[in-house]
Scaffold this motif. Sequence first.
Motif, short mmCIF file in Angstrom:
data_model
loop_
_atom_site.label_atom_id
_atom_site.label_comp_id
_atom_site.label_asym_id
_atom_site.label_seq_id
_atom_site.Cartn_x
_atom_site.Cartn_y
_atom_site.Cartn_z
N SER A 16 0.82 -1.21 0.00
CA SER A 16 0.00 0.00 0.00
C SER A 16 0.85 1.26 0.00
N GLN A 17 2.08 1.15 0.50
CA GLN A 17 2.98 2.30 0.55
C GLN A 17 3.94 2.34 -0.64
N ALA A 18 4.01 1.25 -1.40
CA ALA A 18 5.03 1.14 -2.45
C ALA A 18 4.50 1.36 -3.85
N VAL A 19 3.21 1.04 -4.09
CA VAL A 19 2.66 1.11 -5.44
C VAL A 19 1.26 1.71 -5.38
N SER A 20 0.75 2.09 -6.54
CA SER A 20 -0.60 2.64 -6.63
C SER A 20 -1.56 1.67 -7.30
N LEU A 21 -1.14 0.42 -7.51
CA LEU A 21 -1.98 -0.56 -8.19
C LEU A 21 -3.01 -1.16 -7.23
N PRO A 22 -4.16 -1.58 -7.74
CA PRO A 22 -5.10 -2.36 -6.94
C PRO A 22 -4.47 -3.71 -6.54
N VAL A 23 -4.90 -4.23 -5.40
CA VAL A 23 -4.35 -5.48 -4.85
C VAL A 23 -5.50 -6.39 -4.45
N GLU A 24 -5.33 -7.69 -4.71
CA GLU A 24 -6.32 -8.69 -4.29
C GLU A 24 -5.61 -9.94 -3.78
N THR A 25 -6.14 -10.54 -2.72
CA THR A 25 -5.64 -11.84 -2.28
C THR A 25 -6.17 -12.91 -3.21
N ALA A 26 -5.31 -13.84 -3.59
CA ALA A 26 -5.70 -14.90 -4.51
C ALA A 26 -5.06 -16.23 -4.07
N VAL A 27 -5.75 -16.90 -3.21
CA VAL A 27 -6.92 -16.45 -2.48
C VAL A 27 -6.74 -16.76 -0.99
N THR A 28 -7.58 -16.08 -0.18
CA THR A 28 -7.62 -16.28 1.26
C THR A 28 -8.68 -17.32 1.60
N CYS A 29 -8.36 -18.21 2.54
CA CYS A 29 -9.34 -19.17 3.04
C CYS A 29 -9.80 -18.70 4.43
N PRO A 30 -11.04 -18.24 4.56
CA PRO A 30 -11.52 -17.71 5.84
C PRO A 30 -12.28 -18.76 6.66
N LEU A 31 -11.83 -20.03 6.61
CA LEU A 31 -12.63 -21.11 7.16
C LEU A 31 -12.07 -21.74 8.41
N VAL A 32 -10.79 -22.11 8.41
CA VAL A 32 -10.26 -22.99 9.45
C VAL A 32 -9.09 -22.34 10.18
N ARG A 33 -8.03 -22.02 9.44
CA ARG A 33 -6.82 -21.48 10.05
C ARG A 33 -7.06 -20.10 10.66
N THR A 34 -7.91 -19.30 10.00
CA THR A 34 -8.21 -17.95 10.48
C THR A 34 -9.71 -17.74 10.49
N HIS A 35 -10.25 -17.30 11.61
CA HIS A 35 -11.69 -17.08 11.74
C HIS A 35 -12.13 -15.96 10.80
N PRO A 36 -13.33 -16.07 10.23
CA PRO A 36 -13.78 -15.02 9.30
C PRO A 36 -13.83 -13.62 9.92
N ALA A 37 -14.05 -13.51 11.23
CA ALA A 37 -14.06 -12.18 11.85
C ALA A 37 -12.68 -11.53 11.77
N VAL A 38 -11.64 -12.33 11.90
CA VAL A 38 -10.28 -11.80 11.80
C VAL A 38 -9.96 -11.43 10.35
N ILE A 39 -10.41 -12.25 9.41
CA ILE A 39 -10.23 -11.92 7.99
C ILE A 39 -10.95 -10.62 7.66
N ALA A 40 -12.12 -10.41 8.23
CA ALA A 40 -12.85 -9.16 7.99
C ALA A 40 -12.04 -7.96 8.44
N GLN A 41 -11.41 -8.06 9.61
CA GLN A 41 -10.59 -6.94 10.09
C GLN A 41 -9.38 -6.73 9.17
N ALA A 42 -8.74 -7.81 8.74
CA ALA A 42 -7.59 -7.69 7.85
C ALA A 42 -8.00 -7.05 6.52
N ALA A 43 -9.13 -7.48 5.98
CA ALA A 43 -9.60 -6.92 4.70
C ALA A 43 -9.98 -5.45 4.85
#
Length: 318
Positions: A60-87
């Motif tokens: 976010s500090q280095a480039v002006s391009l759009p960024v997308e995770t490809a892909v995040t799994c919000p199911l087991v390793r990380t709870h969806p509430a935590v993924i929501a905060q990260a997103a």
Amino acid sequence: MADVGYFLSCEEHGPAELVEQARMAEQAGFDSLWISDHFHPWNDAQGQSPFVWSVIGALSQAVSLPVETAVTCPLVRTHPAVIAQAAATSAVQLGGRFRLGVGTGEALNEHILGTHWPEASVRLEMLEEALQIIRQLLTGERTSHRGKHYTVENARLYTVPDDPVPIDVSAFGPQAAEVAARIGDGLITMTPDVTMVERFRRGGGGANPVYGGLKVCWGPDRREALRTAHRLWANEQLPGELPQILPTPSHFEQASTLVTEERMADAVPCGDDPDDHLRALTAFADAGFDTVYVNQIGKDQQGFFDFYRTKILPALRG
């Protein structure tokens, strides 16, 4: 083809390298960035696995391009509430230039806490519930949820973007494509499969964007480039559900011994013939994709970016 992005591989490169590649991608004329979200690489030869959300902060500090995770799994390793905060934080840092790509994941990354790895149909059910939680939290409203798979109690995100974060869903089969059409803002898939695109659009995806990913190995010696692609990414050619259920990099290494160089040659453009790269990219456009993200396999990133800046991107756009 409307857009060509660059796919940053957290499996192959450390955080400083990824940020530098993002800068090179922007300078070369790529339109946007994908970045993988892994706990493990697919095999030890790839050799890296930085925490994706830290790298996104740096991007976010280095480039002006759009960024997308490809892909995040919000199911087991990380709870969806935590993924929501990260997103939410990523979207704020990137000034609205963030998309959240999600999928049902792989045991390779998700089994690490010792929890049960559900079958594919259950994971799709979990994904649908997870996205309900994520979308609700991204509004900034206080959220409580007691569902079949997840519980959230009195949670609220205070740092949220002005606009909703688009959420794209990865799919590799008919059932997943239908789920993506129903709950996603876009479709992510890794082969130029026109049937998959049509199923997504007919199932409710309509005019929502479709994104694809393509691995290449640019190099002046095609045979050497093919050897590099086979050494690092033979796992890409494992069939069926194997990539979702094998639990460790060593298991992928064992299974990948069944993948020949000839099979890689059929799937991955290798070498420096522009026609080979253009043919592979055009296949996505012909199948109805809106954007394809290209990943260069191996260390020669500068050579790849010079090649695409001078030979490939102008040809696609001209």
